[in-house]
Design an enzyme around this catalytic site. Structure first.
Site, short mmCIF file in Angstrom:
data_model
loop_
_atom_site.label_atom_id
_atom_site.label_comp_id
_atom_site.label_asym_id
_atom_site.label_seq_id
_atom_site.Cartn_x
_atom_site.Cartn_y
_atom_site.Cartn_z
N GLY A 160 0.85 -1.19 0.00
CA GLY A 160 0.00 0.00 0.00
C GLY A 160 0.88 1.23 0.00
N CYS A 218 5.56 -5.91 1.46
CA CYS A 218 5.90 -4.49 1.42
C CYS A 218 5.28 -3.76 2.62
CB CYS A 218 5.45 -3.92 0.07
SG CYS A 218 5.95 -2.26 -0.18
N TYR A 219 4.24 -2.95 2.42
CA TYR A 219 3.60 -2.29 3.57
C TYR A 219 3.14 -3.34 4.59
CZ TYR A 219 0.18 0.44 6.26
OH TYR A 219 -0.53 1.04 7.27
N HIS A 259 7.81 -7.29 -4.12
CA HIS A 259 6.47 -7.70 -4.57
C HIS A 259 6.56 -9.02 -5.36
CE1 HIS A 259 3.99 -4.21 -3.54
NE2 HIS A 259 5.12 -3.52 -3.68
N GLU A 315 4.17 -10.66 -6.58
CA GLU A 315 3.08 -10.80 -7.55
C GLU A 315 3.36 -10.17 -8.90
OE1 GLU A 315 3.23 -8.97 -4.90
OE2 GLU A 315 2.15 -7.09 -5.06
N GLY A 356 -20.49 -8.08 -29.49
CA GLY A 356 -19.92 -9.22 -30.19
C GLY A 356 -18.44 -9.39 -29.87
N GLY A 357 -17.85 -8.40 -29.17
CA GLY A 357 -16.46 -8.52 -28.74
C GLY A 357 -16.34 -9.50 -27.58
N VAL A 358 -15.10 -9.80 -27.21
CA VAL A 358 -14.86 -10.83 -26.19
C VAL A 358 -15.55 -10.48 -24.87
CG1 VAL A 358 -13.10 -12.09 -24.91
CG2 VAL A 358 -12.60 -11.27 -27.21
N ASP A 359 -15.34 -9.25 -24.39
CA ASP A 359 -15.79 -8.91 -23.05
C ASP A 359 -17.31 -8.92 -22.93
OD1 ASP A 359 -13.12 -8.56 -22.87
OD2 ASP A 359 -13.17 -6.38 -22.79
N SER A 360 -17.99 -8.27 -23.87
CA SER A 360 -19.46 -8.23 -23.74
C SER A 360 -20.05 -9.61 -24.02
CB SER A 360 -20.08 -7.15 -24.64
OG SER A 360 -19.95 -7.47 -25.99
N SER A 361 -19.41 -10.39 -24.88
CA SER A 361 -19.93 -11.73 -25.16
C SER A 361 -19.83 -12.64 -23.93
CB SER A 361 -19.15 -12.38 -26.31
OG SER A 361 -19.30 -11.63 -27.47
N LYS A 380 -7.75 -10.03 -19.03
CA LYS A 380 -8.22 -10.47 -20.35
C LYS A 380 -8.07 -11.97 -20.59
CE LYS A 380 -9.77 -8.85 -24.34
NZ LYS A 380 -10.73 -7.74 -24.47
#
Ligand code: XMP
Length: 512
Positions: A54, A81-82, A168, A170, A223-228, A368
Site C-alpha cells: 500500500g 511491502c507495507y 512484490h 506478484e 460481439g467482442g470478447v468482453d461483452s460476449s 483479459k
C-alpha cells in the site's frame, strides 16, 4: 467449507494482481478491506492471510491499520511491502521512516532456509518497493534474505507462521515470484490445488443471482470478447431476464451482425434485441472527415440509439457491462512502476450517468486472458474468445476521410478477404490485429484493356501485447501476394494494395 486465502487490501495497485496469481495457483482467494474485524476473519476461516502492499507509511496519522487480533487467529500471515512494515510495527520491530519511495529491480540473496523459497535458486531478481525500512527485527523473527539496500528483505517467524517480504512477488518483474506465493499457499498454508474456472463460474453465477434477485438486466452486446462473455455468464445465471441489445451501427465488418444474432439469439437462445441503426449513423457521418469528430458523432449516436432501445426493452434495474480489471485500475504516476503495464488503453465504458441503472460488472476482477478462459468454460466458440480487437467506431476509423455506403462496401469486401486468408493460413490467431484500411486517394491502373482509376487498400498487420506498442508483422510474401491479388481481382473499386510497415509508436495501429 471451501479453502480460501484472505487478502487484506491496504490500497496497493497490486492487490488484484495478488488475487490473480493465487487463482493461477488454483486456490480461491477473497479480498477484504484492511479494517475487517478479526471476528469476521475467523468466520471466513482462511488457510492464510496476506497483507497487501500500500502507498501509506505506518507513521502516517491516517495509516490503514488492521485489527491486531488477526495475529491471534493462529492463521499463517504473509506481509508484502507495507504488509511487512505492519507486521514489524505490531510485533515490536524498529522501522525507519523513508523520505521518499523508490521502485526498482534488485537482487535478493537468500541466506536461510525458508518454506517460501523451496525449490528456488539462492539469488532471485525481485521488484523492490523501498518505502520505510526495517531497522531491527520484531520478536521471534529471523532474517531470511537480503538485498543491497536491506538486511531484512525477507523475514520469518517459523513458529508462528508469519512471513514478511519487502519485494512484490506478484509482479512479473519479480522472476519466479509466483513460485514464492505458491510455496506460501502449499508449504505454509497447506492449500490443495482445487480452484478452477469451473468454480469461478459457479461463484459468479451465485453472486449475480443474489444481487439481481427477480429483477431484469440489460446489456449492450457488441460481439467482442468482453461483452460476449458477460452475456453468456449472466444468461447462465438468470436466463431470459437478461436482454441483450445489439446495435448495428452500419460500421461492422462483413457478416458480423448475422454472426452475433445467430450465436446469441439462435444458439444460446438469449433474448436479443437487434437495433439496426445503420441509416442513422451514416446520415450523421455524411460530409464528416475529421477523425475525432467521427468518433464523437458515433459515440453520441450510439448513446441515443441505446437509450431508446433500453426504453423499449422494458423495466430493467441493472445495466451489465464487460468491464475488466485493467479498465478500472487507476494509472500509476510513478515512472517505471510495472502496474502501468497492466493498464488498458481504451476504456469502453461511457454511458451517461443519468441512465438510472445499477451497474452489474461480473468480470471486474478478471484480466483479459482469464476472461478468455471463462468464455471457453461457458461454451463460447474460439471465433469469439480469440477474436482480434475491433474498435468501437468500427470501419469508420478505417475509411480515411468521409464514410459513405459505397466506401463501406469496398472496405468490407477487402477486409473479409484479409480475415479469410489470415484464418486459412493459420495467421489470424497469431497476430494482434490484421485488417484492411481504405485510402480515399485514387490512382491509375490497367485491368484487361481498360484503364482504371480506383481506390487503394492498405494492409495493417500488427503484433502487440496490449495495444500500447506494436510491430508490423513480417507475413510471408506468398500470403501477401495472395491477399493483394484477391482484393484487386474481387473488389470492384480497388486497383492497388499497399503494406503498412510502420510500428507504434510513432504510428498508431488504426489509421484514424
Ligand atoms: P491505436 O490506433 O490507438 O489503437 O494504436 C490501439 C488499440 O485500440 C483500438 N482502438 C480503439 N478501440 N475505440 C475502441 O474501442 C476506439 O476508438 C479505438 N481506437 C483504437 C485499436 O483497434 C487497437 O487495438
Amino acid at each position: 467449507m471451501q479453502e480460501q486465502i484472505v487478502i487484506l487490501d491496504f490500497g496497493s495497485q497490486y492487490t488484484q494482481v495478488i488475487a490473480r496469481r493465487i487463482r493461477e495457483c488454483s486456490v480461491y482467494s477473497s479480498i477484504e478491506k484492511y479494517d475487517v474485524s478479526a471476528e469476521r476473519l475467523a468466520q471466513l476461516a482462511p488457510k492464510g492471510i496476506i497483507l497487501s502492499g500500500g502507498p501509506a507509511s505506518v507513521f502516517d496519522d491516517t495509516a490503514p491499520l488492521p485489527d491486531r487480533a488477526l495475529l491471534r487467529l493462529g492463521v499463517p500471515v504473509l506481509g508484502i511491502c507495507y504488509g511487512l512494515q505492519l507486521l514489524a510495527h505490531y510485533l515490536g520491530g524498529k522501522i525507519k521512516q523513508a523520505q521518499k519511495r523508490e521502485y526498482g529491480k534488485g537482487s535478493l540473496i537468500i541466506q536461510k532456509d525458508s518454506p517460501l523459497f523451496h525449490g528456488l535458486p539462492q539469488t532471485l531478481q525481485v521488484w523492490n518497493s523501498h518505502g520505510d525500512q526495517l531497522l531491527s527485527l520484531p520478536r521471534g523473527f529471523e532474517s531470511v534474505a537480503i538485498t543491497e539496500n536491506s538486511q531484512f528483505a525477507v523475514i520469518q517467524d517459523l513458529k508462528r507462521q508469519r512471513f514478511g517480504l519487502q519485494f512484490h512477488p506478484e509482479v512479473i518483474h519479480t522472476l519466479r515470484g509466483k513460485k514464492v506465493l505458491d510455496n506460501f499457499l502449499r508449504r505454509v498454508c497447506r492449500c490443495g490445488k482445487k480452484w478452477t474456472m469451473r468454480h469461478y463460474v459457479d461463484q459468479a453465477i451465485g453472486e449475480i443471482r443474489e444481487r439481481v434477485g427477480e429483477e431484469q438486466v440489460i446489456l449492450g452486446l457488441s460481439g467482442g470478447v468482453d461483452s460476449s462473455v458477460t452475456a453468456a455468464l449472466i444468461h447462465r445465471a438468470i436466463g431470459n431476464r437478461l436482454t441483450c441489445i445489439f446495435v448495428n451501427n452500419g460500421l461492422l465488418r462483413k457478416g458480423e451482425a448475422k454472426a452475433v444474432r445467430q450465436l446469441f439469439g439462435r444458439n444460446f437462445k438469449m433474448s436479443l434485441q437487434y437495433e439496426n441503426a445503420s441509416a442513422a449513423f451514416l446520415r450523421k457521418l455524411q460530409g464528416i472527415t475529421a477523425p475525432e469528430r467521427k468518433r464523437k458523432i458515433i459515440g453520441e449516436t450510439f448513446i441515443k440509439v441505446f437509450q431508446q432501445a433500453t426504453a423499449r426493452a422494458g423495466k430493467a434495474k441493472f445495466l451489465a457491462q464487460g468491464t475488466l480489471y485493467p479498465d478500472v485500475i487507476e494509472s500509476v504516476p510513478i515512472a517505471g512502476n510495472p502496474a502501468a503495464l497492466i493498464k488498458s488503453h481504451h476504456n469502453v465504458g461511457g454511458l451517461p450517468k443519468k441512465m438510472k441503472f445499477e451497474l452489474l460488472e461480473p468480470l471486474k476482477r478478471l484480466f483479459k486472458d482469464e476472461v478468455r478462459r471463462l468464455g471457453k468454460e461457458l461454451g463460447l466458440p474460439k471465433e469469439v474468445i480469440l477474436r482480434q480487437p475491433f474498435p468501437g467506431p468500427g470501419l469508420a476509423v478505417r475509411i480515411l476521410g468521409e464514410v459513405t455506403s459505397g466506401r463501406l462496401r469496398i472496405l468490407r469486401l477487402a477486409d473479409a478477404i484479409v480475415v479469410a486468408e489470415m484464418k486459412a493460413n493459420d495467421w489470424y490467431y497469431r497476430v494482434w490485429q490484421s485488417f484492411a484500411v481504405l485510402l480515399p486517394v485514387r490512382s491509375v491502373g490497367v485491368m484487361g484493356d481498360e484503364r482504371t482509376y480506383d481506390y487503394t487498400i492498405a494492409l495493417r498487420l500488427v503484433d502487440s501485447k496490449d495495444g500500447m506498442t506494436a510491430d508490423w508483422v513480417k507475413l510471408p510474401h506468398e500470403l501477401l501476394e495472395r491477399i493483394s491479388t484477391r482484393i484487386i481481382n474481387e473488389v470492384k473499386g480497388v486497383n492497388r494494395v499497399c503494406l503498412d510497415i510502420s510500428s507504434k509508436p510513432p504510428a498508431t495501429i488504426e489509421w484514424e
